[in-house]
Design a protein around this motif. Sequence first.
Motif, mmCIF file in Angstrom:
data_model
loop_
_atom_site.group_PDB
_atom_site.id
_atom_site.type_symbol
_atom_site.label_atom_id
_atom_site.label_comp_id
_atom_site.label_asym_id
_atom_site.label_seq_id
_atom_site.Cartn_x
_atom_site.Cartn_y
_atom_site.Cartn_z
ATOM 1 N N PRO A 1 0.798 -1.234 0.000
ATOM 2 C CA PRO A 1 0.000 0.000 0.000
ATOM 3 C C PRO A 1 0.829 1.282 0.000
ATOM 4 O O PRO A 1 0.427 2.277 -0.602
ATOM 5 N N THR A 2 1.968 1.274 0.670
ATOM 6 C CA THR A 2 2.773 2.503 0.712
ATOM 7 C C THR A 2 3.298 2.856 -0.672
ATOM 8 O O THR A 2 3.312 4.032 -1.062
ATOM 9 N N ALA A 3 3.724 1.842 -1.422
ATOM 10 C CA ALA A 3 4.196 2.088 -2.784
ATOM 11 C C ALA A 3 3.060 2.624 -3.663
ATOM 12 O O ALA A 3 3.281 3.507 -4.509
ATOM 13 N N ILE A 4 1.857 2.119 -3.460
ATOM 14 C CA ILE A 4 0.709 2.604 -4.231
ATOM 15 C C ILE A 4 0.442 4.074 -3.909
ATOM 16 O O ILE A 4 0.159 4.887 -4.794
ATOM 17 N N VAL A 5 0.545 4.431 -2.633
ATOM 18 C CA VAL A 5 0.337 5.827 -2.228
ATOM 19 C C VAL A 5 1.362 6.738 -2.891
ATOM 20 O O VAL A 5 1.021 7.812 -3.406
ATOM 21 N N VAL A 6 2.630 6.316 -2.903
ATOM 22 C CA VAL A 6 3.677 7.132 -3.522
ATOM 23 C C VAL A 6 3.417 7.282 -5.023
ATOM 24 O O VAL A 6 3.535 8.384 -5.580
ATOM 25 N N ALA A 7 3.033 6.188 -5.679
ATOM 26 C CA ALA A 7 2.712 6.253 -7.104
ATOM 27 C C ALA A 7 1.531 7.188 -7.346
ATOM 28 O O ALA A 7 1.537 7.989 -8.293
ATOM 29 N N GLY A 8 0.512 7.113 -6.483
ATOM 30 C CA GLY A 8 -0.636 7.995 -6.618
ATOM 31 C C GLY A 8 -0.285 9.456 -6.411
ATOM 32 O O GLY A 8 -0.810 10.337 -7.099
ATOM 33 N N LEU A 9 0.628 9.724 -5.480
ATOM 34 C CA LEU A 9 1.077 11.102 -5.266
ATOM 35 C C LEU A 9 1.777 11.646 -6.513
ATOM 36 O O LEU A 9 1.538 12.787 -6.925
ATOM 37 N N GLY A 10 2.639 10.840 -7.097
ATOM 38 C CA GLY A 10 3.322 11.275 -8.313
ATOM 39 C C GLY A 10 2.342 11.548 -9.439
ATOM 40 O O GLY A 10 2.450 12.554 -10.159
ATOM 41 N N LEU A 11 1.372 10.646 -9.603
ATOM 42 C CA LEU A 11 0.355 10.828 -10.633
ATOM 43 C C LEU A 11 -0.456 12.096 -10.369
ATOM 44 O O LEU A 11 -0.734 12.878 -11.293
ATOM 45 N N GLY A 12 -0.818 12.316 -9.112
ATOM 46 C CA GLY A 12 -1.590 13.508 -8.767
ATOM 47 C C GLY A 12 -0.825 14.798 -9.031
ATOM 48 O O GLY A 12 -1.401 15.783 -9.508
ATOM 49 N N LEU A 13 0.472 14.792 -8.761
ATOM 50 C CA LEU A 13 1.280 15.973 -9.049
ATOM 51 C C LEU A 13 1.334 16.252 -10.547
ATOM 52 O O LEU A 13 1.284 17.407 -10.988
ATOM 53 N N GLY A 14 1.436 15.185 -11.330
ATOM 54 C CA GLY A 14 1.433 15.354 -12.776
ATOM 55 C C GLY A 14 0.130 15.956 -13.275
ATOM 56 O O GLY A 14 0.118 16.880 -14.102
ATOM 57 N N TYR A 15 -0.987 15.442 -12.776
ATOM 58 C CA TYR A 15 -2.284 15.979 -13.179
ATOM 59 C C TYR A 15 -2.464 17.424 -12.706
ATOM 60 O O TYR A 15 -3.065 18.253 -13.408
ATOM 61 N N ALA A 16 -1.963 17.749 -11.504
ATOM 62 C CA ALA A 16 -2.064 19.120 -11.009
ATOM 63 C C ALA A 16 -1.319 20.081 -11.927
ATOM 64 O O ALA A 16 -1.792 21.189 -12.212
ATOM 65 N N TYR A 17 -0.165 19.631 -12.405
ATOM 66 C CA TYR A 17 0.581 20.450 -13.364
ATOM 67 C C TYR A 17 -0.229 20.625 -14.646
ATOM 68 O O TYR A 17 -0.395 21.734 -15.151
ATOM 69 N N ASP A 18 -0.729 19.516 -15.182
ATOM 70 C CA ASP A 18 -1.458 19.551 -16.454
ATOM 71 C C ASP A 18 -2.687 20.454 -16.389
ATOM 72 O O ASP A 18 -2.924 21.280 -17.276
ATOM 73 N N LEU A 19 -3.485 20.258 -15.348
ATOM 74 C CA LEU A 19 -4.811 20.865 -15.294
ATOM 75 C C LEU A 19 -4.803 22.314 -14.836
ATOM 76 O O LEU A 19 -5.711 23.077 -15.179
ATOM 77 N N ARG A 20 -3.790 22.717 -14.097
ATOM 78 C CA ARG A 20 -3.810 24.072 -13.562
ATOM 79 C C ARG A 20 -2.450 24.757 -13.486
ATOM 80 O O ARG A 20 -2.258 25.837 -14.033
ATOM 81 N N LEU A 21 -1.492 24.136 -12.803
ATOM 82 C CA LEU A 21 -0.289 24.864 -12.405
ATOM 83 C C LEU A 21 0.656 25.190 -13.558
ATOM 84 O O LEU A 21 1.491 26.088 -13.421
ATOM 85 N N SER A 22 0.541 24.476 -14.686
ATOM 86 C CA SER A 22 1.450 24.757 -15.805
ATOM 87 C C SER A 22 1.275 26.166 -16.351
ATOM 88 O O SER A 22 2.160 26.681 -17.039
ATOM 89 N N ARG A 23 0.153 26.804 -16.053
ATOM 90 C CA ARG A 23 -0.123 28.146 -16.561
ATOM 91 C C ARG A 23 0.127 29.231 -15.525
ATOM 92 O O ARG A 23 -0.312 30.363 -15.705
ATOM 93 N N THR A 24 0.782 28.871 -14.442
ATOM 94 C CA THR A 24 0.977 29.828 -13.349
ATOM 95 C C THR A 24 2.447 29.931 -12.966
ATOM 96 O O THR A 24 3.287 29.155 -13.419
ATOM 97 N N VAL A 25 2.735 30.865 -12.072
ATOM 98 C CA VAL A 25 4.096 31.046 -11.594
ATOM 99 C C VAL A 25 4.547 29.857 -10.734
ATOM 100 O O VAL A 25 5.737 29.697 -10.457
ATOM 101 N N LEU A 26 3.588 29.024 -10.310
ATOM 102 C CA LEU A 26 3.909 27.830 -9.528
ATOM 103 C C LEU A 26 4.136 26.607 -10.424
ATOM 104 O O LEU A 26 4.131 25.474 -9.936
#
Length: 344
Positions: free
Chosen positions: A156-181
């Motif tokens: 389960p811990t490895a799954i959580v880490v993989a999910g965190l990485g995936l979530g960060l990627g989606y956060a970049y795609d959907l919103r943060l890529s267009r901002t100063v962050l």
Amino acid sequence: MTSPAASSCRRSACGRSFPGSVAWCPTVAAGSSSISSPTSTSSSTSDATRVPGPIRTAIGLIRLSHAFPSIVNAAATGAIATVAGAGPATALRLAVSMLLLQVSIGAVNDLVDRPLDRGQKPAKPLPSGLVSDGLARAWAGVTAVIGLALALPSGPTAIVVAGLGLGLGYAYDLRLSRTVLSWLPLALAVPLVPIYAWLGATGELPPALVALVPAGLLAGAGLAVGNGLVDLERDAPVGKATIAVRIGRDRAWVAHAGAFAVAISIAVLLAPASSTVNSELLGVLRWAGIPLGAAAIAVGAGLLAGRRASLRERGWELEAIGTASLGLGWLAGLAAASGGGVGL
């Protein structure tokens, strides 16, 4: 030590990790330039129309997957898992898991950026019609599900880490890529790559691995700002307020180079020491990984100071490879110091 977000980060004419990337972007469609000419666009489009339908769709999906960052992240994951002591089957499973997670992030990135790409990069898979929006969504969903499923045997811990990485990627795609962050997802995602690989291989993390996290954060930030430098001419006219656009080319280059310089210094100063090495391969990786990685990053930074976008993209790719080499060399030293070994 590249990241899932890295793949999202590096947007090429072909396609884009954890944000990424290293980028956790050449996108990898492998190292295509951020700025395509009318000639190259019409040529690639006409070439694609001469290819039979199923093959054309397959080519489109590969390009949608941002091959360069995806492959760099997958290769780094498999190599780190091997250094940690995983057998070939486990290392391959973790590498494929990372590859598919990166592919999903790249596909979502292209879906979100389709309105911009239609005007600036019409030869990319979605605006050119090589891949439909529906197929791209399905591709992103299926690769994410399989990528996470492949983490299941590691716990389960490895799954959580993989999910965190995936979530960060989606956060970049959907919103943060267009901002100063825009730099933040990749900075956070890069350290997750060695954590995921080591945890997936052994089921635990050595306390000494924590020392690598600050270097990973800084390297990820450097990669993200460097990615912004590659896309500067593309992002500024359409109002994408990335950090490179906000502070300008020269300051962004200094910030990215400074982040890498500190990251390399941390990696060198905190590199695990060991008088014995129980594997010849581990010894080679330990002594060659850090200096070769630092050299690749230095050359890449020099190229990123150039005015040609295609040259800057090659520089970014060198920095991504150098980051992976730096992390692999450091972790080989950790494996030697802890009495671990290459799982071959």
